[in-house]
Design a protein around this motif. Structure first.
Motif, PDB file in Angstrom:
ATOM      1  N   VAL A 154      -8.757 123.782  -2.481  1.00 47.36           N
ATOM      2  CA  VAL A 154      -8.435 122.481  -2.774  1.00 47.36           C
ATOM      3  C   VAL A 154      -8.331 121.576  -1.359  1.00 47.36           C
ATOM      4  O   VAL A 154      -7.897 122.422  -0.362  1.00 47.36           O
ATOM      5  CB  VAL A 154      -7.189 122.375  -3.623  1.00 47.36           C
ATOM      6  CG1 VAL A 154      -7.372 122.555  -4.738  1.00 47.36           C
ATOM      7  CG2 VAL A 154      -5.975 122.810  -2.801  1.00 47.36           C
ATOM      8  N   TYR A 173      -3.873 116.584   1.412  1.00 53.45           N
ATOM      9  CA  TYR A 173      -2.758 116.357   0.740  1.00 53.45           C
ATOM     10  C   TYR A 173      -1.388 116.336   1.646  1.00 53.45           C
ATOM     11  O   TYR A 173      -0.630 115.556   1.477  1.00 53.45           O
ATOM     12  CB  TYR A 173      -2.375 117.448  -0.156  1.00 53.45           C
ATOM     13  CG  TYR A 173      -3.360 117.378  -1.537  1.00 53.45           C
ATOM     14  CD1 TYR A 173      -4.086 116.497  -2.014  1.00 53.45           C
ATOM     15  CD2 TYR A 173      -3.639 118.587  -2.017  1.00 53.45           C
ATOM     16  CE1 TYR A 173      -5.115 116.603  -2.697  1.00 53.45           C
ATOM     17  CE2 TYR A 173      -4.586 118.674  -3.196  1.00 53.45           C
ATOM     18  CZ  TYR A 173      -5.083 117.458  -3.610  1.00 53.45           C
ATOM     19  OH  TYR A 173      -6.207 117.859  -4.467  1.00 53.45           O
ATOM     20  N   ASN A 196      -1.671 103.214  -7.931  1.00 52.12           N
ATOM     21  CA  ASN A 196      -2.603 103.869  -7.764  1.00 52.12           C
ATOM     22  C   ASN A 196      -3.041 103.517  -6.239  1.00 52.12           C
ATOM     23  O   ASN A 196      -4.044 103.671  -5.755  1.00 52.12           O
ATOM     24  CB  ASN A 196      -3.907 103.809  -8.458  1.00 52.12           C
ATOM     25  CG  ASN A 196      -4.568 105.091  -8.393  1.00 52.12           C
ATOM     26  OD1 ASN A 196      -4.285 106.135  -8.176  1.00 52.12           O
ATOM     27  ND2 ASN A 196      -5.984 105.167  -8.642  1.00 52.12           N
ATOM     28  N   ARG A 211      -3.000 108.129  -9.505  1.00 45.09           N
ATOM     29  CA  ARG A 211      -3.823 108.752 -10.442  1.00 45.09           C
ATOM     30  C   ARG A 211      -5.076 109.485  -9.656  1.00 45.09           C
ATOM     31  O   ARG A 211      -5.650 110.402 -10.003  1.00 45.09           O
ATOM     32  CB  ARG A 211      -4.322 108.090 -11.635  1.00 45.09           C
ATOM     33  CG  ARG A 211      -3.255 107.983 -12.413  1.00 45.09           C
ATOM     34  CD  ARG A 211      -2.958 109.021 -13.263  1.00 45.09           C
ATOM     35  NE  ARG A 211      -2.165 108.903 -14.426  1.00 45.09           N
ATOM     36  CZ  ARG A 211      -0.663 108.800 -14.140  1.00 45.09           C
ATOM     37  NH1 ARG A 211      -0.296 109.133 -12.852  1.00 45.09           N
ATOM     38  NH2 ARG A 211       0.029 108.584 -15.227  1.00 45.09           N
ATOM     39  N   ASP A 212      -5.398 108.752  -8.381  1.00 40.15           N
ATOM     40  CA  ASP A 212      -6.351 109.196  -7.716  1.00 40.15           C
ATOM     41  C   ASP A 212      -6.178 110.389  -6.913  1.00 40.15           C
ATOM     42  O   ASP A 212      -5.075 110.518  -6.353  1.00 40.15           O
ATOM     43  CB  ASP A 212      -6.848 107.893  -6.647  1.00 40.15           C
ATOM     44  CG  ASP A 212      -8.093 108.343  -5.900  1.00 40.15           C
ATOM     45  OD1 ASP A 212      -8.454 109.462  -6.039  1.00 40.15           O
ATOM     46  OD2 ASP A 212      -8.603 107.307  -5.296  1.00 40.15           O
ATOM     47  N   GLY A 213      -7.117 111.474  -6.899  1.00 41.99           N
ATOM     48  CA  GLY A 213      -6.702 112.823  -6.123  1.00 41.99           C
ATOM     49  C   GLY A 213      -6.570 112.788  -4.860  1.00 41.99           C
ATOM     50  O   GLY A 213      -5.874 113.350  -4.130  1.00 41.99           O
ATOM     51  N   SER A 214      -7.186 111.609  -4.175  1.00 44.51           N
ATOM     52  CA  SER A 214      -7.310 111.523  -2.732  1.00 44.51           C
ATOM     53  C   SER A 214      -5.825 110.972  -2.180  1.00 44.51           C
ATOM     54  O   SER A 214      -5.511 110.885  -1.233  1.00 44.51           O
ATOM     55  CB  SER A 214      -8.143 110.482  -2.232  1.00 44.51           C
ATOM     56  OG  SER A 214      -8.080 109.109  -2.786  1.00 44.51           O
ATOM     57  N   MET A 216      -3.012 112.227  -3.703  1.00 43.43           N
ATOM     58  CA  MET A 216      -1.740 113.099  -3.967  1.00 43.43           C
ATOM     59  C   MET A 216      -1.151 113.366  -2.777  1.00 43.43           C
ATOM     60  O   MET A 216      -1.511 113.986  -1.581  1.00 43.43           O
ATOM     61  CB  MET A 216      -2.543 114.129  -4.473  1.00 43.43           C
ATOM     62  CG  MET A 216      -3.238 113.947  -5.955  1.00 43.43           C
ATOM     63  SD  MET A 216      -3.737 115.425  -6.582  1.00 43.43           S
ATOM     64  CE  MET A 216      -4.155 114.873  -8.274  1.00 43.43           C
ATOM     65  N   GLY A 219      -0.534 117.975  -4.777  1.00 43.70           N
ATOM     66  CA  GLY A 219      -1.470 118.855  -4.615  1.00 43.70           C
ATOM     67  C   GLY A 219      -1.636 120.279  -4.879  1.00 43.70           C
ATOM     68  O   GLY A 219      -2.292 121.046  -5.233  1.00 43.70           O
ATOM     69  N   ALA A 253      -2.132 120.549  -8.649  1.00 39.74           N
ATOM     70  CA  ALA A 253      -3.633 120.598  -8.713  1.00 39.74           C
ATOM     71  C   ALA A 253      -4.261 121.980  -8.515  1.00 39.74           C
ATOM     72  O   ALA A 253      -5.160 122.559  -9.217  1.00 39.74           O
ATOM     73  CB  ALA A 253      -4.132 119.596  -8.204  1.00 39.74           C
TER      74      ALA A 253
END
Length: 278
Positions: free
Chosen positions: A68, A73, A140, A220-223, A225, A230, A233
């Motif tokens: 990941v 993160y 977000n 909500r956006d993974g970028s 986190m 992180g 996830a």
């Protein structure tokens, strides 16, 4: 029993309690590092051992970084913590100066509200903060992670206590030299309060680096986190039951905090005790 031994007993007891407490605190961290360098077959072995029979650290740490975007993160965490800390100092220092050195009606009431703010857990305010962030249109985004923490009651309290330990004659002399109140804050009070600022910086960075509750709500956006999300996830999406890489990721996330604290522990202690012994 000699008098020397009688006087030594309290010191021995104090050091014993400190050593036991330190061990209880440090053992989980040491165990985390131990798991991060063990192969899967040794993690759940019945026998207890801190050191692995087969070193598996390179594989675990490589997988933690590559499975990941863990470094991304960590970068998010550094950015968010730096923004929060800078804005907190920018806002809290003038407020603390006004409460410590200025005389105005309602000052004691405002300080009482600051103390009440210290008692309120941040989770209590999560719903109104979420609604406010939604109305501002910043959910977000990085702004949603920073905005709720701009004003820190603990920062105001700590800076006020430190500012009160600075003699009033320093402030009067600065006013005679023609400095405005804001100039006194940034040119005199803040430079003289570096130990308090460093102590607060450690509290602020550690608290927001480890924050999990609010980021789960705000982004909500993974970028976007931060490190704790992180790690979640990583565990759920990639690692599964492979706890070696998971512990390696946790070690990488914790390491910057330990390094920062060890580097600044002298000023941390000074900043926490100066205002208390006035």
């Amino acid at each position: 029993m000699s008098a020397t031994r009688l006087f030594a007993l309290p010191a021995i007891l104090r050091h014993s309690v400190l050593l036991l407490t330190s061990a209880l605190i440090l053992v989980p961290f040491a165990w985390m590092v131990s798991l991060s360098i063990k192969p899967p077959g040794e993690i759940f072995r019945a026998s207890f051992s801190f050191f692995p029979a087969q070193f598996h650290g390179a594989e675990n740490y490589t997988k933690a970084i590559t499975s990941v975007p863990l470094l991304h993160y960590i970068g998010n965490g550094l950015l968010v913590c730096a923004l929060i800390l800078a804005l907190q100092i920018l806002v809290c220092a003038p407020i603390a100066y006004a409460l410590a050195k200025l005389n105005f009606r309602g000052r004691d009431l405002l300080f009482a509200l600051v103390l009440i703010g210290l008692l309120l857990p941040h989770q209590v305010l999560s719903l109104p903060l979420f609604i406010l962030c939604y109305q501002l249109g910043i959910l977000n985004t990085y702004a949603a992670l920073v905005f709720p923490y701009i004003v820190s009651p603990f920062g105001v309290f700590l800076f006020r206590q430190f500012f009160k330990s600075i003699p009033d004659d320093v402030v009067h002399a600065a006013r005679l030299d023609g400095l405005s109140e804001l100039s006194i804050v940034w040119k005199i009070m803040v430079p003289m309060s570096l130990p308090a600022i460093l102590a607060f910086s450690i509290f602020s960075v550690v608290g927001h680096w480890n924050d999990l509750f609010w980021p789960l709500i705000a982004v909500r956006d993974g970028s976007l986190m931060p490190p704790p999300i992180g790690i979640m996830a990583f565990k759920n999406a990639e690692a599964g039951n492979d706890y070696g890489p998971l512990m390696a990721a946790s070690t990488l996330v914790v390491a910057p905090l330990l390094i920062a604290f060890l580097a600044a522990q002298k000023w941390f202690v000074e900043g926490m005790t100066t205002g208390a012994v006035k």
